[in-house]
Design an enzyme around this catalytic site. Structure first.
Site, PDB file in Angstrom:
ATOM      1  N   ASP A  80       0.831  -1.209   0.000  1.00 50.94           N
ATOM      2  CA  ASP A  80       0.000   0.000   0.000  1.00 50.94           C
ATOM      3  C   ASP A  80       0.863   1.256   0.000  1.00 50.94           C
ATOM      4  O   ASP A  80       1.906   1.274  -0.652  1.00 50.94           O
ATOM      5  CB  ASP A  80      -0.927  -0.048   1.230  1.00 50.94           C
ATOM      6  CG  ASP A  80      -2.300   0.520   0.936  1.00 50.94           C
ATOM      7  OD1 ASP A  80      -2.402   1.750   0.797  1.00 50.94           O
ATOM      8  OD2 ASP A  80      -3.260  -0.254   0.841  1.00 50.94           O
ATOM      9  N   HIS A 127      -3.661   5.823   3.832  1.00 50.25           N
ATOM     10  CA  HIS A 127      -4.413   4.685   3.303  1.00 50.25           C
ATOM     11  C   HIS A 127      -3.890   3.359   3.848  1.00 50.25           C
ATOM     12  O   HIS A 127      -4.648   2.538   4.389  1.00 50.25           O
ATOM     13  CB  HIS A 127      -4.325   4.714   1.776  1.00 50.25           C
ATOM     14  CG  HIS A 127      -5.242   3.774   1.070  1.00 50.25           C
ATOM     15  ND1 HIS A 127      -4.901   2.465   0.790  1.00 50.25           N
ATOM     16  CD2 HIS A 127      -6.487   3.951   0.570  1.00 50.25           C
ATOM     17  CE1 HIS A 127      -5.898   1.881   0.152  1.00 50.25           C
ATOM     18  NE2 HIS A 127      -6.881   2.755   0.006  1.00 50.25           N
ATOM     19  N   ASN A 222     -14.069   0.242  -6.756  1.00 49.89           N
ATOM     20  CA  ASN A 222     -15.149   1.155  -6.403  1.00 49.89           C
ATOM     21  C   ASN A 222     -15.890   1.719  -7.611  1.00 49.89           C
ATOM     22  O   ASN A 222     -16.521   2.768  -7.528  1.00 49.89           O
ATOM     23  CB  ASN A 222     -14.600   2.313  -5.563  1.00 49.89           C
ATOM     24  CG  ASN A 222     -13.923   1.837  -4.300  1.00 49.89           C
ATOM     25  OD1 ASN A 222     -14.317   0.835  -3.721  1.00 49.89           O
ATOM     26  ND2 ASN A 222     -12.888   2.541  -3.875  1.00 49.89           N
ATOM     27  N   SER A 287     -11.323  -0.783  -0.526  1.00 52.42           N
ATOM     28  CA  SER A 287      -9.976  -0.789   0.041  1.00 52.42           C
ATOM     29  C   SER A 287      -9.987  -1.218   1.499  1.00 52.42           C
ATOM     30  O   SER A 287      -8.990  -1.742   2.009  1.00 52.42           O
ATOM     31  CB  SER A 287      -9.353   0.606  -0.055  1.00 52.42           C
ATOM     32  OG  SER A 287      -8.902   0.874  -1.356  1.00 52.42           O
TER      33      SER A 287
END
Length: 418
Positions: A80, A127, A222, A287
């Site tokens: 990530d 994130h 998404n 996520s």
């Protein structure tokens, strides 16, 4: 809450020759579906701490779950934007010595990039720190938030940033690095756009991880507004557990990507988690559904260390909460049920069973249509008549016996001369 677009991870359309000539396909910023307060998070040591228990944890009996497994000694690679160990709930959860930073040192224009620490523990986006918290955040006084696998270990692999300087090549490199770092579960909260399959080397890296016994979990994406159905990568590669997002009603979140490749769904709306430096923020997106499932995979792996990736994935799919029999392209085999995944596990399976997972009620038995008196009513009426007759007979016999007795008495009296 209105949905507001956020940058999505994309792999640009390109040929393999162009990829090799320009290093690799670029990735955009990590995906998030809609903002739910994350922009107000300032990433400071005095940041807001969530004092309650998030809804995504309230749906789980944590005591029952953790009586089976807490993910002890299972290593989960988070590929990530990095994982900030300054958040106290992650300090002991992250193995910084095993982390790495795979971001390029320069951008496409040759300008130096602010990469952060070489061990992947710098996260200016927040994130990756959120993702890691959902998996393995340690308990902390003053908050009800905790990771689903609070004894698992996070391997931080920084591979992307807010500007999307990560590439398909660095993603493949990150997967291979995770295998070498002895990860047992890999979480990838990134996906492609426009159904563009990246270069084959990414697929090969995923296959290598699976062959090494690593469970690979990836967000479905998404781009599902309006019922859009399309494959995303690496989620749609065979063997990868693709995770869609569900809401509080166990229904597909409006933004969540649909498709036959979706394995399961997991909470992905208003997901509270850890952020850099300290405290918590909330955000939406697949996520954050993926790490919820990656945590369950870590729990299963800790309890059944010899189960193969295919068996772990099948167990999670088989025990998910279904609304229909079989597979649903919106939520896969259903919404993940962590407790069932850890308690209905007497033997490994390699694929979910379409007819299991639902409670089947007995069909109602229709009553027979009878225009006249039913046999039951006829029998009841006869029984009533019999009862009345018996009662009358008993009364008659009793009365006759009394009359006979009195008559005998009278004869004795007359015969005696009185």
């Amino acid at each position: 809450m209105p949905q507001r677009p956020r940058p999505r991870t994309t792999l640009a359309r390109t040929t393999l020759a162009t990829v090799l000539a320009t290093t690799a396909t670029l990735l955009a910023a990590p995906a998030a579906a809609a903002d739910s307060g994350s922009d107000q998070c300032t990433f400071s040591r005095t940041n807001h701490k969530y004092t309650g228990t998030p809804w995504a944890l309230q749906r789980v009996n944590l005591d029952e779950l953790w009586s089976q497994s807490k993910g002890e000694k299972v290593r989960v690679a988070v590929i990530d934007t990095g994982v900030d160990t300054a958040n106290p709930q992650l300090t002991q959860a992250v193995d910084a010595s095993s982390g790495t930073n795979l971001l390029p040192k320069k951008d496409g224009k040759g300008q130096p990039l602010e990469r952060g620490k070489a061990n992947g523990t710098t996260d200016t986006v927040g994130h990756g720190t959120r993702v890691a918290g959902i998996i393995a955040a340690r308990p902390e006084k003053g908050t009800g938030f905790v990771g689903l696998a609070p004894e698992a270990t996070i391997i931080p692999i920084k591979q992307n940033d807010a500007e999307g300087h990560g590439t398909a090549a660095t993603l493949a490199e990150a997967i291979r690095y995770a295998v070498k770092a002895k990860a047992q579960v890999i979480n990838i909260s990134q996906d492609t756009a426009n159904a563009v399959a990246p270069a084959e080397y990414l697929h090969r890296a995923v296959d290598e991880a699976l062959a090494a016994g690593v469970v690979v979990v990836a967000s479905a994406g998404n781009g599902g507004m309006g019922g859009n159905v399309k494959p995303t990568y690496p989620a749609s590669y065979p063997g990868v557990l693709a995770v869609a997002a569900s809401d509080r009603n166990n229904e597909r979140a409006a933004f969540s990507q649909s498709g036959d490749f979706v394995g399961v769904a997991a909470p992905g709306v208003d997901m509270v988690s850890t952020v850099p430096k300290g405290g918590h923020c909330s955000d939406n997106g697949t996520s954050f559904s993926a790490p919820y499932v990656a945590a369950v995979a870590a729990l299963v792996k800790a309890k059944h260390p010899r189960w193969t990736p295919r068996e772990v994935v099948a167990q999670i799919e088989q025990t998910a909460e279904r609304s229909i029999t079989g597979h649903d392209p919106r939520v896969g085999w259903g919404v993940v049920d962590p407790v069932r995944a850890l308690t209905e596990d007497d033997h490994p399976i390699e694929s979910p069973h379409p007819d299991e997972g639902l409670t089947h009620a007995e069909p109602p038995t229709p009553a027979k249509l009878t225009l006249g008196e039913t046999p039951a009513e006829h029998n009841a009426r006869l029984a009533t008549y019999v009862a009345i007759g018996v009662t009358a007979l008993v009364a008659t016999l009793s009365g006759g016996a009394v009359a006979l007795r009195d008559a005998r008495r009278r004869r004795r009296v007359v015969g005696g001369g009185v």
